[in-house]
Design an enzyme around this catalytic site. Structure first.
Site, mmCIF file in Angstrom:
data_model
loop_
_atom_site.group_PDB
_atom_site.id
_atom_site.type_symbol
_atom_site.label_atom_id
_atom_site.label_comp_id
_atom_site.label_asym_id
_atom_site.label_seq_id
_atom_site.Cartn_x
_atom_site.Cartn_y
_atom_site.Cartn_z
ATOM 1 N N ASP A 39 0.849 -1.189 0.000
ATOM 2 C CA ASP A 39 0.000 0.000 0.000
ATOM 3 C C ASP A 39 0.890 1.247 0.000
ATOM 4 O O ASP A 39 1.868 1.336 0.739
ATOM 5 C CB ASP A 39 -0.912 -0.006 1.237
ATOM 6 C CG ASP A 39 -2.061 0.979 1.105
ATOM 7 O OD1 ASP A 39 -3.214 0.524 1.010
ATOM 8 O OD2 ASP A 39 -1.802 2.206 1.100
ATOM 9 N N HIS A 109 -10.414 -5.272 -2.815
ATOM 10 C CA HIS A 109 -9.053 -5.532 -2.334
ATOM 11 C C HIS A 109 -9.085 -5.947 -0.879
ATOM 12 O O HIS A 109 -9.900 -5.466 -0.094
ATOM 13 C CB HIS A 109 -8.142 -4.320 -2.519
ATOM 14 C CG HIS A 109 -8.740 -3.019 -2.070
ATOM 15 N ND1 HIS A 109 -9.673 -2.345 -2.821
ATOM 16 C CD2 HIS A 109 -8.549 -2.284 -0.951
ATOM 17 C CE1 HIS A 109 -10.036 -1.247 -2.182
ATOM 18 N NE2 HIS A 109 -9.378 -1.181 -1.038
ATOM 19 N N HIS A 111 -6.928 -5.828 2.472
ATOM 20 C CA HIS A 111 -5.774 -5.240 3.144
ATOM 21 C C HIS A 111 -5.174 -6.291 4.073
ATOM 22 O O HIS A 111 -5.894 -6.905 4.870
ATOM 23 C CB HIS A 111 -6.199 -4.059 4.043
ATOM 24 C CG HIS A 111 -6.734 -2.868 3.317
ATOM 25 N ND1 HIS A 111 -5.987 -1.731 3.092
ATOM 26 C CD2 HIS A 111 -7.957 -2.612 2.805
ATOM 27 C CE1 HIS A 111 -6.725 -0.836 2.464
ATOM 28 N NE2 HIS A 111 -7.937 -1.334 2.283
#
Ligand code: AMP
Length: 123
Positions: A39, A109, A111
């Site tokens: 990220d 997505h 994380h």
């Protein structure tokens, strides 16, 4: 049939561009179904996004047809957690879906966060 939330908006987000290598990312894993990269605004010492190559906008738009893919994303996050040395210390996976979920990129997505203790409840 209820409308499928999210399929009414045009796709091709920044994540599709990362899959296509049109913009750079720190890619840590790739296979036929998914891609994982760090990220850009890391919220923990390890903060990696695992995304499907299929353009699913968000979890709310996923269907039962996506069940194997969703399982693959979660187990891929687990494999990456192992590679990052997080299995014993622990880690968190998060999927933000929709406005109240805090989603900012409309491409599903997962994380993967680790390397520090996580607080609960989340903000
Ligand atoms: P969410 O808020 O759950 O939609 O998460 C989107 C995440 O994508 C955020 O944590 C962003 O920091 C991250 N992000 C946005 N653009 C990029 C990029 N170009 N490379 C890596 N991560 C990104």
């Amino acid at each position: 049939m209820p409308p499928v939330i999210g399929y009414d908006i045009p796709m091709s987000t920044i994540f599709s561009k990362i899959i296509a290598r049109e913009i750079p990312a720190q890619i840590v894993y790739e296979d036929d179904l998914c891609l994982a990269f760090r990220d850009i605004h890391a919220q923990a010492p390890v903060h990696i996004l695992v995304i499907p190559k299929k353009e699913i906008p968000r979890l709310a738009a996923a269907t039962t047809a996506d069940e194997p893919l969703l399982g693959h994303l979660v187990l891929t996050a687990r494999q990456i957690a192992e590679k990052e040395g997080l299995l014993e210390s622990g880690f968190r996976i998060v999927i933000n879906s929709g406005p109240d979920g805090g989603e900012t990129v409309p491409h599903l997505h997962v994380h993967l966060l680790g390397g520090r203790p996580m607080a609960w409840p989340p903000g």
